[in-house]
Write a protein that holds these residues in place. Structure first.
Motif, mmCIF file in Angstrom:
data_model
loop_
_atom_site.group_PDB
_atom_site.id
_atom_site.type_symbol
_atom_site.label_atom_id
_atom_site.label_comp_id
_atom_site.label_asym_id
_atom_site.label_seq_id
_atom_site.Cartn_x
_atom_site.Cartn_y
_atom_site.Cartn_z
ATOM 1 N N GLY A 247 0.821 -1.193 0.000
ATOM 2 C CA GLY A 247 0.000 0.000 0.000
ATOM 3 C C GLY A 247 0.856 1.245 0.000
ATOM 4 N N ALA A 248 1.874 1.278 -0.842
ATOM 5 C CA ALA A 248 2.865 2.361 -0.809
ATOM 6 C C ALA A 248 3.449 2.567 -2.208
ATOM 7 C CB ALA A 248 3.980 2.039 0.174
ATOM 8 N N TYR A 249 4.096 3.726 -2.380
ATOM 9 C CA TYR A 249 4.760 4.042 -3.636
ATOM 10 C C TYR A 249 5.834 5.094 -3.357
ATOM 11 C CZ TYR A 249 1.137 7.628 -3.165
ATOM 12 O OH TYR A 249 0.310 8.610 -2.671
ATOM 13 N N PRO A 250 6.857 5.186 -4.201
ATOM 14 C CA PRO A 250 7.907 6.181 -3.972
ATOM 15 C C PRO A 250 7.349 7.600 -4.106
ATOM 16 C CG PRO A 250 8.579 4.539 -5.600
ATOM 17 C CD PRO A 250 7.116 4.362 -5.389
ATOM 18 N N ALA A 251 7.877 8.512 -3.306
ATOM 19 C CA ALA A 251 7.498 9.923 -3.432
ATOM 20 C C ALA A 251 7.848 10.424 -4.830
ATOM 21 C CB ALA A 251 8.217 10.752 -2.374
ATOM 22 N N GLY A 252 7.202 11.513 -5.226
ATOM 23 C CA GLY A 252 7.382 12.017 -6.580
ATOM 24 C C GLY A 252 8.805 12.400 -6.927
ATOM 25 N N ASN A 253 9.607 12.733 -5.920
ATOM 26 C CA ASN A 253 11.003 13.127 -6.176
ATOM 27 C C ASN A 253 11.980 11.985 -5.936
ATOM 28 O OD1 ASN A 253 10.675 13.004 -3.417
ATOM 29 N ND2 ASN A 253 11.946 14.793 -2.980
ATOM 30 N N VAL A 254 11.461 10.768 -5.799
ATOM 31 C CA VAL A 254 12.307 9.594 -5.539
ATOM 32 C C VAL A 254 12.164 8.610 -6.698
ATOM 33 C CG1 VAL A 254 12.639 7.576 -4.054
ATOM 34 C CG2 VAL A 254 12.176 9.822 -3.033
ATOM 35 N N THR A 255 13.282 8.137 -7.206
ATOM 36 C CA THR A 255 13.225 7.138 -8.267
ATOM 37 C C THR A 255 14.234 6.020 -8.012
ATOM 38 O OG1 THR A 255 13.374 6.724 -10.652
ATOM 39 C CG2 THR A 255 14.838 8.418 -9.735
ATOM 40 N N ALA B 30 -4.477 4.400 -8.288
ATOM 41 C CA ALA B 30 -3.923 5.199 -9.379
ATOM 42 C C ALA B 30 -2.549 5.739 -9.009
ATOM 43 C CB ALA B 30 -4.872 6.351 -9.718
ATOM 44 N N ASP B 31 -2.366 6.128 -7.734
ATOM 45 C CA ASP B 31 -1.064 6.626 -7.285
ATOM 46 C C ASP B 31 -0.047 5.496 -7.222
ATOM 47 O OD1 ASP B 31 -1.975 9.254 -7.003
ATOM 48 O OD2 ASP B 31 -2.679 8.894 -4.960
ATOM 49 N N VAL B 32 -0.511 4.318 -6.796
ATOM 50 C CA VAL B 32 0.389 3.159 -6.744
ATOM 51 C C VAL B 32 0.875 2.815 -8.151
ATOM 52 C CG1 VAL B 32 0.562 0.703 -6.189
ATOM 53 C CG2 VAL B 32 -0.659 2.238 -4.641
ATOM 54 N N LYS B 33 -0.032 2.817 -9.105
ATOM 55 C CA LYS B 33 0.356 2.491 -10.485
ATOM 56 C C LYS B 33 1.270 3.568 -11.061
ATOM 57 C CE LYS B 33 -3.769 -0.276 -11.365
ATOM 58 N NZ LYS B 33 -5.072 -0.369 -12.078
ATOM 59 N N ASP B 34 1.007 4.825 -10.732
ATOM 60 C CA ASP B 34 1.893 5.896 -11.182
ATOM 61 C C ASP B 34 3.293 5.721 -10.610
ATOM 62 O OD1 ASP B 34 2.359 8.675 -12.369
ATOM 63 O OD2 ASP B 34 2.833 9.024 -10.257
ATOM 64 N N GLY B 35 3.379 5.200 -9.384
ATOM 65 C CA GLY B 35 4.672 4.966 -8.750
ATOM 66 C C GLY B 35 5.527 3.953 -9.486
ATOM 67 N N THR C 283 6.360 3.997 -12.445
ATOM 68 C CA THR C 283 7.267 4.703 -13.360
ATOM 69 C C THR C 283 8.568 5.077 -12.664
ATOM 70 O OG1 THR C 283 6.323 6.874 -12.812
ATOM 71 C CG2 THR C 283 5.298 5.658 -14.610
ATOM 72 N N ARG C 284 8.595 5.016 -11.331
ATOM 73 C CA ARG C 284 9.803 5.361 -10.573
ATOM 74 C C ARG C 284 10.434 4.129 -9.933
ATOM 75 N NH1 ARG C 284 5.848 8.900 -9.521
ATOM 76 N NH2 ARG C 284 5.415 8.194 -7.390
ATOM 77 N N LEU C 285 10.000 2.949 -10.368
ATOM 78 C CA LEU C 285 10.525 1.679 -9.877
ATOM 79 C C LEU C 285 11.186 0.918 -11.030
ATOM 80 C CD1 LEU C 285 7.520 0.616 -7.594
ATOM 81 C CD2 LEU C 285 9.784 1.376 -6.826
ATOM 82 N N PRO C 286 12.050 -0.058 -10.719
ATOM 83 C CA PRO C 286 12.715 -0.810 -11.793
ATOM 84 C C PRO C 286 11.714 -1.468 -12.729
ATOM 85 C CG PRO C 286 13.780 -1.220 -9.685
ATOM 86 C CD PRO C 286 12.543 -0.436 -9.383
ATOM 87 N N ALA C 287 12.134 -1.674 -13.960
ATOM 88 C CA ALA C 287 11.239 -2.187 -15.009
ATOM 89 C C ALA C 287 10.622 -3.535 -14.655
ATOM 90 C CB ALA C 287 11.997 -2.272 -16.328
#
Length: 258
Positions: A167-175, A198-203, A205-209
């Protein structure tokens, strides 16, 4: 000759009113902050049972305070370091460490000041140094704890074998997208409205492929820890036990995969 006695000066009405308002504002502020400043007692074993699991649990003041959960009758071949969600007591995740123990996983749950991982993002450093002992290490985090775990790894590449977001995702400035050898398991509650899907799925893009996104069917945000209902969360369509079974199976398979 007549002596005159000075009358005591009475407080002006506006001063009294201002004093009352200040006291009310202070009481209101303390009321708002009290749940954060006054953390409930840390009690182990009260809500950690899991079917057919055997583990020993102890509290250690080592490295700022941790819950150390170890397998019984099985060698501990892997280490899982867990960052709790914001304002959630660490014992809320004792059940998960207990459930993973039969598969040779030692789980160390970190306590943070005020139960906020943002107050000690780098705590994984000392915990890993003390407990890893050459074994593969995985870092997990729920909600705010997951965001802070991702932030830690953004400046510590190669520290762990895998990251588990609940239930988490990287902050917008973290990749972490450039860390190609980092394995990531991303668990998302189907009806979680705290960490919006939607935020989890957007996250992603900042996680490994190769990140694996798994939807925990019927689950909500609060089902990752045993701490009761959460304001703003969705409505589950499965029992907590059913959701926990999905969570454990996915994390077990991710950690024990060779």
């Amino acid at each position: 000759m007549t002596s005159l006695t000075a009358r005591p000066r009475r407080p002006r009405p506006w001063l009294r009113a201002t004093g009352v308002l200040l006291l009310l504002a202070l009481a209101f502020t303390l009321g708002l902050l009290w749940p954060t400043l006054h953390r409930p007692a840390l009690k182990l074993g009260q809500d950690a049972a899991y079917p057919d699991a055997r583990a020993t649990t102890r509290w250690s003041e080592q490295d700022g305070g941790v819950i150390d959960i170890r397998p019984v009758g099985t060698p501990a071949t892997r280490l899982l370091v867990l960052y709790p969600g914001g304002l959630v007591r660490p014992q809320a995740y004792e059940w998960l460490g207990t459930a993973l123990a039969p598969w040779g996983v030692q789980t160390v749950i970190v306590r943070f000041p005020l139960d906020l991982a943002v107050t000690g993002i780098g705590r994984a450093d000392s915990v890993i140094r003390h407990y890893a002992q050459g074994r593969p290490v995985y870092l997990a985090g729920h909600s705010l704890g997951g965001a802070m775990a991702a932030q830690y790894l953004s400046s510590h590449p190669g520290t762990v074998q895998g990251l588990i977001l609940m239930g988490a995702y990287p902050a917008g400035n973290v990749t972490l997208s450039g860390q190609k050898t980092l394995r990531v398991l991303d668990l998302m509650g189907e009806h979680d409205t705290v960490a919006d899907p939607a935020d989890v799925k957007d996250g992603l893009t900042r996680l490994p492929a190769g990140t694996r996104l798994v939807t925990v069917r019927g689950s909500v945000h609060a089902f990752f820890g045993r701490y009761g209902p959460q304001n703003g969360d969705g409505v589950p369509t499965v029992t907590r036990a059913t959701a926990e079974t999905q969570i454990v199976q996915n994390i077990r398979d991710f950690i024990t995969r060779r």
